[in-house]
Scaffold this motif. Sequence first.
Motif: not given
Length: 163
Positions: A28-35, A83-86, A89-93
């Motif tokens: 659908r044209g979205l930029r998706v990252s995963t954890v 922590a998940l929040a940390d 913070a490492m991921l690219a936009p």
Amino acid sequence: MRLYGVTGWKNAGKTGLMERLVAEMVARGLRVSTVKHAHHSFDVDHPGRDSYRHRQAGAGEVLLASRQRVALMRELRGQEEPALADLLAMLAPCDLVLIEGYKRDRHPKVEAYRAETGNALIAPGDPTIRAVASDAALDLDRPVFDLNDTAAIADFILGEVGL
């Protein structure tokens, strides 16, 4: 940062659902990252490789780079798991981060559920689970989707996060 989780017990179909959701949303044209949270020790490196040897020699971080990808390996060496929040913070936009696991964190989630596993649903006791993707009919106080209806689940998640 927009994020949404996929949670559930072992063998509930989380990884398959994640894989299908990523493919659907990227189409659908979205930029998706995963954890992905792992409850066990894992290694993305191989004994004998240069980067493995660097870590074995004591490097705290090893950055492996090529034209195709970049991988940063950080040895915790007894430190607490980040922590998940940390980690986020490492991921690219990106447009959306899909998170597999992290049941106890407070972000919104879809629960993957397979009746054959015999596990109880998590959703009734967890308000962060906004919907259930199931292979069986369920009577719940929130939306229930067919586990294989990837497009409908993607529509729901994207609507929830405003995309």
